[in-house]
Design an enzyme around this catalytic site. Sequence first.
Site, PDB file in Angstrom:
ATOM      1  N   HIS A  84      -6.902   5.576   2.755  1.00  9.89           N
ATOM      2  CA  HIS A  84      -7.251   6.610   1.771  1.00  9.89           C
ATOM      3  C   HIS A  84      -6.116   6.924   0.796  1.00  9.89           C
ATOM      4  O   HIS A  84      -6.222   7.849  -0.003  1.00  9.89           O
ATOM      5  CB  HIS A  84      -7.656   7.897   2.492  1.00  9.89           C
ATOM      6  N   ARG A  85      -5.031   6.138   0.859  1.00 11.75           N
ATOM      7  CA  ARG A  85      -3.936   6.394  -0.082  1.00 11.75           C
ATOM      8  C   ARG A  85      -4.384   6.150  -1.523  1.00 11.75           C
ATOM      9  O   ARG A  85      -3.900   6.817  -2.442  1.00 11.75           O
ATOM     10  CB  ARG A  85      -2.735   5.509   0.244  1.00 11.75           C
ATOM     11  N   ALA A  86      -5.277   5.174  -1.718  1.00 12.36           N
ATOM     12  CA  ALA A  86      -5.672   4.795  -3.077  1.00 12.36           C
ATOM     13  C   ALA A  86      -6.287   5.972  -3.830  1.00 12.36           C
ATOM     14  O   ALA A  86      -5.872   6.298  -4.954  1.00 12.36           O
ATOM     15  CB  ALA A  86      -6.641   3.624  -3.039  1.00 12.36           C
TER      16      ALA A  86
ATOM     17  N   ASP B  73       0.812  -1.209   0.000  1.00  8.87           N
ATOM     18  CA  ASP B  73       0.000   0.000   0.000  1.00  8.87           C
ATOM     19  C   ASP B  73       0.846   1.260   0.000  1.00  8.87           C
ATOM     20  O   ASP B  73       0.415   2.311  -0.464  1.00  8.87           O
ATOM     21  CB  ASP B  73      -0.925  -0.017   1.228  1.00  8.87           C
TER      22      ASP B  73
END
Length: 347
Positions: free
Chosen positions: A280-282, A199
């Site tokens: 919420h990195r995506a 991730d």
Amino acid sequence: MERRIYPFSAIVGQDLMKKALLLNAIDPSIGGVLIRGEKGTAKTTAVRGIAAVLPPRTVVVGCPYGCSPEQEEGLCPECRARAERGDPLRTAEVATPVVDLPLNASEDRVVGSIDIEAAIQQGRKVFLPGLLARAHRAILYVDEVNLLDDHIVDVLLDVAVTGLNVVEREGVAHTHPSRFILVGTMNPEEGDLRPQLLDRFGLCAEVHAEGTLEGRAEIIRRSLAFQRDPGTFGARWAPEEAALRARIERGRGLLKSLEPSPALVEFAASVATEMEVDGHRAEITLIKAALASAALHGRAVPADEDLRDALQLALRHRTKRMPLQTSRPDPAIFDRLMGKYAARGHL
């Protein structure tokens, strides 16, 4: 002996891998790229090649960290001290290097250490810069990153996010800028990265051997031509390399003026929700990649192709998988998401 670099523009196929590297060249804050694929699929060749087409960087002469007077992170301690003394900071333009991180590298070699010789002979505690100092404003390359010690990977990813390397050794605290493009390559057959580490890579590109007869034949022809005469082969591709370098430079300039529209933000949030990705990195990376792609193509607003590429690169390694399931989402899923939200008027 000078190393001959295979031209980035001459790589056959592997469009998503090349796109991922170019997007990070436009916007290093995307967070690097993980390239997954079987051996012999031009992973290392692409990393060396992208460095060769990056615009030259301006550095302070003699600075071990590759500082630039205009960098956002501020100057390193050495350059700051020189500036405070009134010494001129002479600059020069140099090529962007690829800094290799060996699998057996110790933490001290990566982050830096104390000069024991100076401590014993002079009674002074002097900081010795590590690989993260050399990698500032460059490419930090880790081949077979899945075999690297998890602790070292954690250190790399933390510094990649903050842009600062903070080291505390033997009572000495030292902080210096270290903002780099992190590129990791790996063969999934030799083991995978933990989901938490996956991730942390901004983008992920999966590469496979060329499947068409024509494509394989062209790879053979170009490879043999390069081995026979690297100079002539490089000269043949020089115009394409120069054009690509100019596109990167223009894209960097254009990116500064681009802002995500409310529709793009809603699209990214909706896709992340439907794909059930953690954290919420995506969606943040998806927006950055879409804007970088638009800047690369000279567009003020991301087009459908920008969003489709950003979807695959930002979400492929972040989607949930069932136990023992090794396959990644089918590209048709991304096409369906594009169509669904386009129909709702979000694109």
